[in-house]
Design a protein around this motif. Sequence first.
Motif, PDB file in Angstrom:
ATOM      1  N   GLN A   1       1.608  -9.004  26.397  1.00 44.05           N
ATOM      2  CA  GLN A   1       0.361  -9.170  27.161  1.00 44.05           C
ATOM      3  C   GLN A   1       0.591  -9.911  28.484  1.00 44.05           C
ATOM      4  O   GLN A   1      -0.040 -10.923  28.769  1.00 44.05           O
ATOM      5  N   ILE A   2       1.526  -9.369  29.236  1.00 38.32           N
ATOM      6  CA  ILE A   2       1.835  -9.969  30.535  1.00 38.32           C
ATOM      7  C   ILE A   2       0.691  -9.695  31.511  1.00 38.32           C
ATOM      8  O   ILE A   2       0.233  -8.555  31.625  1.00 38.32           O
ATOM      9  N   THR A   3       0.234 -10.750  32.177  1.00 43.73           N
ATOM     10  CA  THR A   3      -0.887 -10.590  33.108  1.00 43.73           C
ATOM     11  C   THR A   3      -0.457 -10.690  34.567  1.00 43.73           C
ATOM     12  O   THR A   3      -1.161 -10.229  35.450  1.00 43.73           O
ATOM     13  N   GLU A   4       0.686 -11.337  34.799  1.00 52.33           N
ATOM     14  CA  GLU A   4       1.151 -11.445  36.188  1.00 52.33           C
ATOM     15  C   GLU A   4       2.654 -11.242  36.273  1.00 52.33           C
ATOM     16  O   GLU A   4       3.416 -11.792  35.490  1.00 52.33           O
ATOM     17  N   ILE A   5       3.050 -10.428  37.254  1.00 50.94           N
ATOM     18  CA  ILE A   5       4.465 -10.235  37.566  1.00 50.94           C
ATOM     19  C   ILE A   5       4.713 -10.841  38.941  1.00 50.94           C
ATOM     20  O   ILE A   5       4.040 -10.474  39.914  1.00 50.94           O
ATOM     21  N   ILE A   6       5.634 -11.782  39.002  1.00 55.62           N
ATOM     22  CA  ILE A   6       6.010 -12.366  40.294  1.00 55.62           C
ATOM     23  C   ILE A   6       7.337 -11.735  40.698  1.00 55.62           C
ATOM     24  O   ILE A   6       8.338 -11.867  39.986  1.00 55.62           O
ATOM     25  N   VAL A   7       7.346 -11.032  41.808  1.00 57.54           N
ATOM     26  CA  VAL A   7       8.552 -10.329  42.229  1.00 57.54           C
ATOM     27  C   VAL A   7       9.413 -11.269  43.059  1.00 57.54           C
ATOM     28  O   VAL A   7       8.984 -11.754  44.109  1.00 57.54           O
TER      29      VAL A   7
ATOM     30  N   ALA B   1      10.071  -4.092  45.142  1.00 57.81           N
ATOM     31  CA  ALA B   1       8.769  -4.762  45.033  1.00 57.81           C
ATOM     32  C   ALA B   1       7.634  -3.748  45.152  1.00 57.81           C
ATOM     33  O   ALA B   1       6.661  -3.793  44.391  1.00 57.81           O
ATOM     34  N   MET B   2       7.762  -2.819  46.078  1.00 55.96           N
ATOM     35  CA  MET B   2       6.711  -1.799  46.252  1.00 55.96           C
ATOM     36  C   MET B   2       6.606  -0.913  45.023  1.00 55.96           C
ATOM     37  O   MET B   2       5.521  -0.518  44.617  1.00 55.96           O
ATOM     38  N   TYR B   3       7.754  -0.611  44.440  1.00 63.62           N
ATOM     39  CA  TYR B   3       7.749   0.208  43.224  1.00 63.62           C
ATOM     40  C   TYR B   3       7.073  -0.537  42.069  1.00 63.62           C
ATOM     41  O   TYR B   3       6.267   0.045  41.337  1.00 63.62           O
ATOM     42  N   LEU B   4       7.376  -1.817  41.934  1.00 71.81           N
ATOM     43  CA  LEU B   4       6.743  -2.620  40.877  1.00 71.81           C
ATOM     44  C   LEU B   4       5.223  -2.637  41.052  1.00 71.81           C
ATOM     45  O   LEU B   4       4.480  -2.497  40.082  1.00 71.81           O
ATOM     46  N   ALA B   5       4.783  -2.813  42.294  1.00 71.68           N
ATOM     47  CA  ALA B   5       3.338  -2.833  42.552  1.00 71.68           C
ATOM     48  C   ALA B   5       2.725  -1.486  42.183  1.00 71.68           C
ATOM     49  O   ALA B   5       1.676  -1.410  41.541  1.00 71.68           O
ATOM     50  N   ARG B   6       3.406  -0.414  42.557  1.00 75.42           N
ATOM     51  CA  ARG B   6       2.893   0.928  42.307  1.00 75.42           C
ATOM     52  C   ARG B   6       2.799   1.214  40.801  1.00 75.42           C
ATOM     53  O   ARG B   6       1.861   1.837  40.331  1.00 75.42           O
ATOM     54  N   GLU B   7       3.773   0.739  40.032  1.00 77.53           N
ATOM     55  CA  GLU B   7       3.811   1.034  38.603  1.00 77.53           C
ATOM     56  C   GLU B   7       2.916   0.111  37.774  1.00 77.53           C
ATOM     57  O   GLU B   7       2.364   0.544  36.771  1.00 77.53           O
ATOM     58  N   PHE B   8       2.819  -1.169  38.163  1.00 78.70           N
ATOM     59  CA  PHE B   8       2.193  -2.128  37.256  1.00 78.70           C
ATOM     60  C   PHE B   8       0.769  -2.521  37.626  1.00 78.70           C
ATOM     61  O   PHE B   8       0.003  -2.932  36.763  1.00 78.70           O
ATOM     62  N   LYS B   9       0.404  -2.386  38.908  1.00 82.78           N
ATOM     63  CA  LYS B   9      -0.981  -2.711  39.264  1.00 82.78           C
ATOM     64  C   LYS B   9      -1.974  -1.820  38.525  1.00 82.78           C
ATOM     65  O   LYS B   9      -2.992  -2.314  38.040  1.00 82.78           O
TER      66      LYS B   9
END
Lengths: 238, 197
Positions: free
Chosen positions: B134-140, B152-160
């Motif tokens: 139940q992760i609520t925040e990912i800090i890149v 970082a852009m890929y992480l935002a695209r996948e996880f937001k």
Amino acid sequence: MAIRNDQGIVLRSYPFGEADRVVVLLSPNRGKLRTVAKGVRKTTSRFGGRLEPFTHVDLVLYEGKNLDTITQVSIIEGFPRLRADLDRVVAAGSMVEAVDAVAQEDESSLRLFLLLQRGLRALDSGVVGRQLITSFLLKLADVVGVAPALEACAACGRPEELATFSFSSGGVLCQRCRGDRGMKLRPGLTEYLAALERAEFTDLPEAEPSLVSDAMGVARRFVEYHLDRSLSSLAVLG
Amino acid sequence: MFEGPVQRVVDELSRLPGIGRKTAQRLAFHLLAVDEVDARRLAEAIVQMREQVRPCRRCFNMTGGEECGICMDPRRDPHIVCVVERPQDIPVVERTQEFRGRYHVLGGAISPINGVGPDQLRFAELKDRVADEQITEIIVATNPTMEGDATAMYLAREFKPLGVRVTRLASGLPVGGDLDYADELTLGRALAGRMEL
Ligand SMILES: [Zn+2]
Ligand SMILES: [Zn+2]
């Protein structure tokens, strides 16, 4: 040892020693440049982000035995909007990868440089999509002298009865010349490729998605065949 | 060239990053000069490290057990995860003493030019963790390079879209530096990421 000025677009860089990087650039005058940026991996480096890929920079170089060392850098064009979008970064990556594959050291490369500059400008201004990559690859093939024949037979030059497309023969072949060479391309594909090769990056012709995708596949395979090297950036993110 | 065993150590040492011929020779002769127990301790430490250290099954940090100390620490917030490129980036973030969550080591960064795509990195494992923990925040915390930015852009695209808050370490002026020396890219980011005072 002398100091000289040059300019170029950063193609890529790789770590070198403890905190340095070898920075590979395309210069309009001298082709591919391999230079050393000392201390650039430290967060306090005075070069900062100026030597990141895709940046067009003005350089002061200290000439060395093997590699020249960068002593000063200033940005001519930074393409900041390109960097803020993943698809555009991947597209720019495939452009610099293809350029890196064809550029030679100590060989003037103004046309190649201008092509890359136009490609990056198009990306920065918001043009994205497979059409842009396809068009870029076709123009690149033209600059290095291996443009595919698309509107006339690669063997005899006749513009009629074009039948197959052959990677090894350099483009389309007519009914008489084809023999057992080449493969049948779907209707409209060579015409679409020809239109993409001619078009300006800012005014690329649209087509249905499967044709756009097939066109990129053919252009990519053609360039890979003639460079004898695969373009890995195009595989990233499919 | 030296006698066989000495030359062997010189050869091995000079294969290490940042160690040239000269340094390798100096180190080899140092190891010959010190007490035998000291030299043996070093050799054993290397062997033990190779035998015992493996990636944490949760975050892929280096650990001697199944899970690393950070993942097993009950005081750490399991719902906030800091994503780094390599295990060696973890102690760097830890030294700030500002972060109380867990980590996730990707194993590199997306690099279009080198053909490193998301499939070669541990994004799928992170997706599983987001669901399981139940992760609520990912800090890149990837490097501020083209590759780190792409990641970082890929992480935002996948996880937001999964409802996870995705943030990135602010990029800006080095502490103690002079404003005139800042390049346009760094300054532009510092401006975009400015803070309310
Ligand atoms: Zn013919
Ligand atoms: Zn762990």
